[in-house]
Design a protein around this motif. Structure first.
Motif, PDB file in Angstrom:
ATOM      1  N   PRO A 131      -5.289   5.013   1.719  1.00 41.98           N
ATOM      2  CA  PRO A 131      -5.204   6.371   1.150  1.00 41.98           C
ATOM      3  C   PRO A 131      -4.028   7.191   1.674  1.00 41.98           C
ATOM      4  O   PRO A 131      -3.676   8.212   1.086  1.00 41.98           O
ATOM      5  CB  PRO A 131      -6.541   6.998   1.560  1.00 41.98           C
ATOM      6  CG  PRO A 131      -7.460   5.853   1.800  1.00 41.98           C
ATOM      7  CD  PRO A 131      -6.596   4.746   2.324  1.00 41.98           C
ATOM      8  N   LEU A 132      -3.419   6.768   2.760  1.00 41.49           N
ATOM      9  CA  LEU A 132      -2.252   7.494   3.306  1.00 41.49           C
ATOM     10  C   LEU A 132      -0.973   7.132   2.542  1.00 41.49           C
ATOM     11  O   LEU A 132       0.085   7.726   2.772  1.00 41.49           O
ATOM     12  CB  LEU A 132      -2.033   7.160   4.781  1.00 41.49           C
ATOM     13  CG  LEU A 132      -2.901   7.877   5.829  1.00 41.49           C
ATOM     14  CD1 LEU A 132      -4.377   7.609   5.634  1.00 41.49           C
ATOM     15  CD2 LEU A 132      -2.496   7.425   7.228  1.00 41.49           C
ATOM     16  N   GLY A 133      -1.064   6.132   1.668  1.00 44.35           N
ATOM     17  CA  GLY A 133       0.111   5.642   0.956  1.00 44.35           C
ATOM     18  C   GLY A 133       0.679   6.685   0.003  1.00 44.35           C
ATOM     19  O   GLY A 133      -0.042   7.573  -0.453  1.00 44.35           O
ATOM     20  N   ALA A 134       1.971   6.515  -0.282  1.00 49.02           N
ATOM     21  CA  ALA A 134       2.650   7.521  -1.127  1.00 49.02           C
ATOM     22  C   ALA A 134       2.120   7.471  -2.572  1.00 49.02           C
ATOM     23  O   ALA A 134       1.760   6.425  -3.046  1.00 49.02           O
ATOM     24  CB  ALA A 134       4.154   7.232  -1.115  1.00 49.02           C
TER      25      ALA A 134
ATOM     26  N   ALA B  91       0.832  -1.220   0.000  1.00 43.85           N
ATOM     27  CA  ALA B  91       0.000   0.000   0.000  1.00 43.85           C
ATOM     28  C   ALA B  91       0.866   1.270   0.000  1.00 43.85           C
ATOM     29  O   ALA B  91       0.327   2.374   0.023  1.00 43.85           O
ATOM     30  CB  ALA B  91      -0.929  -0.012   1.212  1.00 43.85           C
ATOM     31  N   LYS B  92       2.182   1.073   0.024  1.00 41.02           N
ATOM     32  CA  LYS B  92       3.149   2.204   0.031  1.00 41.02           C
ATOM     33  C   LYS B  92       2.914   3.147   1.208  1.00 41.02           C
ATOM     34  O   LYS B  92       3.003   4.377   1.065  1.00 41.02           O
ATOM     35  CB  LYS B  92       3.109   2.972  -1.282  1.00 41.02           C
ATOM     36  CG  LYS B  92       3.530   2.146  -2.500  1.00 41.02           C
ATOM     37  CD  LYS B  92       3.840   3.094  -3.659  1.00 41.02           C
ATOM     38  CE  LYS B  92       4.517   2.440  -4.826  1.00 41.02           C
ATOM     39  NZ  LYS B  92       3.864   1.271  -5.393  1.00 41.02           N
ATOM     40  N   LEU B  93       2.584   2.585   2.364  1.00 38.70           N
ATOM     41  CA  LEU B  93       2.416   3.423   3.556  1.00 38.70           C
ATOM     42  C   LEU B  93       3.782   3.939   3.989  1.00 38.70           C
ATOM     43  O   LEU B  93       4.802   3.249   3.833  1.00 38.70           O
ATOM     44  CB  LEU B  93       1.783   2.623   4.696  1.00 38.70           C
ATOM     45  CG  LEU B  93       0.369   2.100   4.452  1.00 38.70           C
ATOM     46  CD1 LEU B  93      -0.163   1.396   5.704  1.00 38.70           C
ATOM     47  CD2 LEU B  93      -0.576   3.232   4.047  1.00 38.70           C
ATOM     48  N   ARG B  94       3.802   5.125   4.557  1.00 36.02           N
ATOM     49  CA  ARG B  94       5.053   5.705   5.060  1.00 36.02           C
ATOM     50  C   ARG B  94       5.072   5.564   6.569  1.00 36.02           C
ATOM     51  O   ARG B  94       4.210   6.114   7.267  1.00 36.02           O
ATOM     52  CB  ARG B  94       5.162   7.178   4.663  1.00 36.02           C
ATOM     53  CG  ARG B  94       5.396   7.390   3.164  1.00 36.02           C
ATOM     54  CD  ARG B  94       5.304   8.840   2.774  1.00 36.02           C
ATOM     55  NE  ARG B  94       3.985   9.382   3.042  1.00 36.02           N
ATOM     56  CZ  ARG B  94       3.744  10.454   3.785  1.00 36.02           C
ATOM     57  NH1 ARG B  94       4.726  11.132   4.321  1.00 36.02           N
ATOM     58  NH2 ARG B  94       2.512  10.877   3.991  1.00 36.02           N
ATOM     59  N   TYR B  95       6.024   4.778   7.060  1.00 39.18           N
ATOM     60  CA  TYR B  95       6.123   4.574   8.512  1.00 39.18           C
ATOM     61  C   TYR B  95       7.546   4.133   8.839  1.00 39.18           C
ATOM     62  O   TYR B  95       8.267   3.645   7.967  1.00 39.18           O
ATOM     63  CB  TYR B  95       5.088   3.548   8.994  1.00 39.18           C
ATOM     64  CG  TYR B  95       5.233   2.162   8.419  1.00 39.18           C
ATOM     65  CD1 TYR B  95       4.810   1.878   7.124  1.00 39.18           C
ATOM     66  CD2 TYR B  95       5.808   1.137   9.162  1.00 39.18           C
ATOM     67  CE1 TYR B  95       4.952   0.605   6.591  1.00 39.18           C
ATOM     68  CE2 TYR B  95       5.949  -0.137   8.635  1.00 39.18           C
ATOM     69  CZ  TYR B  95       5.520  -0.393   7.355  1.00 39.18           C
ATOM     70  OH  TYR B  95       5.678  -1.649   6.820  1.00 39.18           O
TER      71      TYR B  95
END
Ligand code: PLP
Length: 401
Positions: free
Chosen positions: A398-401, A336-340
């Protein structure tokens, strides 16, 4: 006519995390399928509080008179010995110069650190993402809180600047570092990162009293054995006052038992005695003494070889449960390409975004509860089953890059 003092008239009454948890639980009770990633307690995959059976047994077997009687103000001596051994057995130099007091959970240890190592009105330093009650504890003690950017391109340089400013302003410093399994980001520092931090901290310790408090509340759930690397703190003992906030809440899955301790490592015998006395005085001046029965149970769990082996095996199972969730989260979050931050274990992870409150509200409408922060949301994987992770990540997508 208001009787409350001015500074306390607009205190937020309800802890925001507990309020969100209440709302999620009420919706669930009304029959909705809710993913509740708000509260920092480890639940099993059926959504029940995970309680280590051996810990529960030890608590149950404490005789009534031990629950009823007062404990000594600073704690039962065998409890303090057992905690110091548990924490520092593999760091003999720290163990040798340690002194401890019982506190109601790690929270009490944080309180004692603030009260005894900062003057009123002075500023506590911690990372820019931090456990909210650090601020509450500072407020409640009439101290302030400042932060440095733990994810700056060079975090040690960010620490250096912040610590330098505090030392020149107030001629002393107290730094809280929650590691490993930092709450709320899930980050665990590497050996190299610690090396760089300790160099900075020790350099400021040349100029003023600098105290480093290690908040090890989640240490037993990390991917690596934090006890094996405590030797690094021995090297800075001549420059830095080292404190540990020890908590039985997560390590023994007995959050409500309110067992914890503050452990200070101080080579100078006279100073150590003064710290010991100051801790005792603070205990007397706040909660008087901690629950004796809880200290008894934890002492037995730490010192009875059979119980402690059983406890460790059960805790390893729980840790594996958590690590399976971490792996499942990492796999999907990557897609999902989340940034964490790098997430290797622990109760929480923080996912970065532009507007935490807005995203958390959007997710709430989908029946997924996370804790909003300014530019992030905190996800308590400790309360989410492996099966719920796909839905959780879908809501975060939806938070994904
Ligand atoms: N430190 C951190 C970062 C925590 O998240 C917690 C609990 O959630 C604590 C300390 C202290 O917990 P307790 O007072 O229950 O030991």
């Amino acid at each position: 006519m208001l009787h409350l003092i001015a500074a306390h008239q607009a205190r937020p009454g309800d802890d925001p995390i507990f309020a969100l948890n209440k709302e999620a639980s009420e919706r669930r009770a009304r029959g909705e399928t809710i993913v509740n990633a708000t509260v920092g307690a480890l639940l099993d995959d059926a959504g029940k509080l995970a309680v280590l059976p051996t810990a529960a047994r030890a608590v149950h077997e404490v005789p009534p008179a031990e629950w009823a009687a007062y404990a000594p103000i600073s704690g039962l001596p065998d409890f303090l010995r057992a905690v110091s051994d548990d924490l520092l057995a593999r760091a003999p130099v720290l163990r040798e110069c340690s002194v401890a007091a019982a506190t109601p959970g790690g929270s009490g240890a944080l309180h004692h650190a603030i009260k005894n190592f900062l003057e009123p009105g002075q500023t506590l330093l911690t990372t820019n993402f931090f456990w909210g009650p650090y601020q509450t504890l500072a407020d409640e003690s009439d101290r302030k809180l400042a932060t440095f950017d733990m994810f700056a391109p060079d975090p040690a340089a960010a620490l250096d600047r912040a610590l330098g400013a505090i030392v020149s302003e107030q001629k002393r410093a107290l730094l809280f570092v929650n590691d490993p399994c930092h709450n709320p980001t899930g980050y665990s520092m590497t050996d190299e990162e610690w090396h760089a931090f300790l160099e900075v901290i020790a350099s400021h310790g040349k100029n003023a009293p600098v105290t480093l408090l290690l908040d090890v509340a989640y240490a037993d759930y990390g991917a690596r054995d934090f006890r094996a690397s405590l030797g690094r703190f021995e090297k800075v003992l001549d420059r830095v006052q080292i404190l540990f906030a020890y908590s039985a809440s997560k390590a023994f899955t007995h959050y409500g038992l309110r067992v914890g301790a503050i452990v200070a490592c101080t080579p100078d015998q006279k100073e150590r005695a003064a710290i010991d006395a100051a801790f005792g005085y603070s205990c007397r001046g706040t909660w008087s003494n901690c629950v004796r029965g809880g200290q008894r149970a934890v002492t037995r769990l730490l010192t009875d070889p059979e119980l402690s082996a059983a406890l460790k095996a059960e805790r390893d199972d729980l840790k594996s449960l958590l690590l399976r969730r971490v792996a499942a989260f990492n796999a999907r979050a990557k897609d999902a390409k989340l940034r964490y931050p790098r997430y290797e274990g622990g109760f929480f992870v923080t996912v970065f975004c532009e507007d935490g409150p807005k995203e958390a509200a959007r997710m709430r409408e989908m029946g997924v509860y996370v804790v909003p922060q300014k530019k992030a949301v905190r996800v308590a994987l400790c309360g989410v089953s492996e099966a719920e992770i796909p839905r959780l990540v879908e809501a975060l997508a939806p938070l994904g890059a």
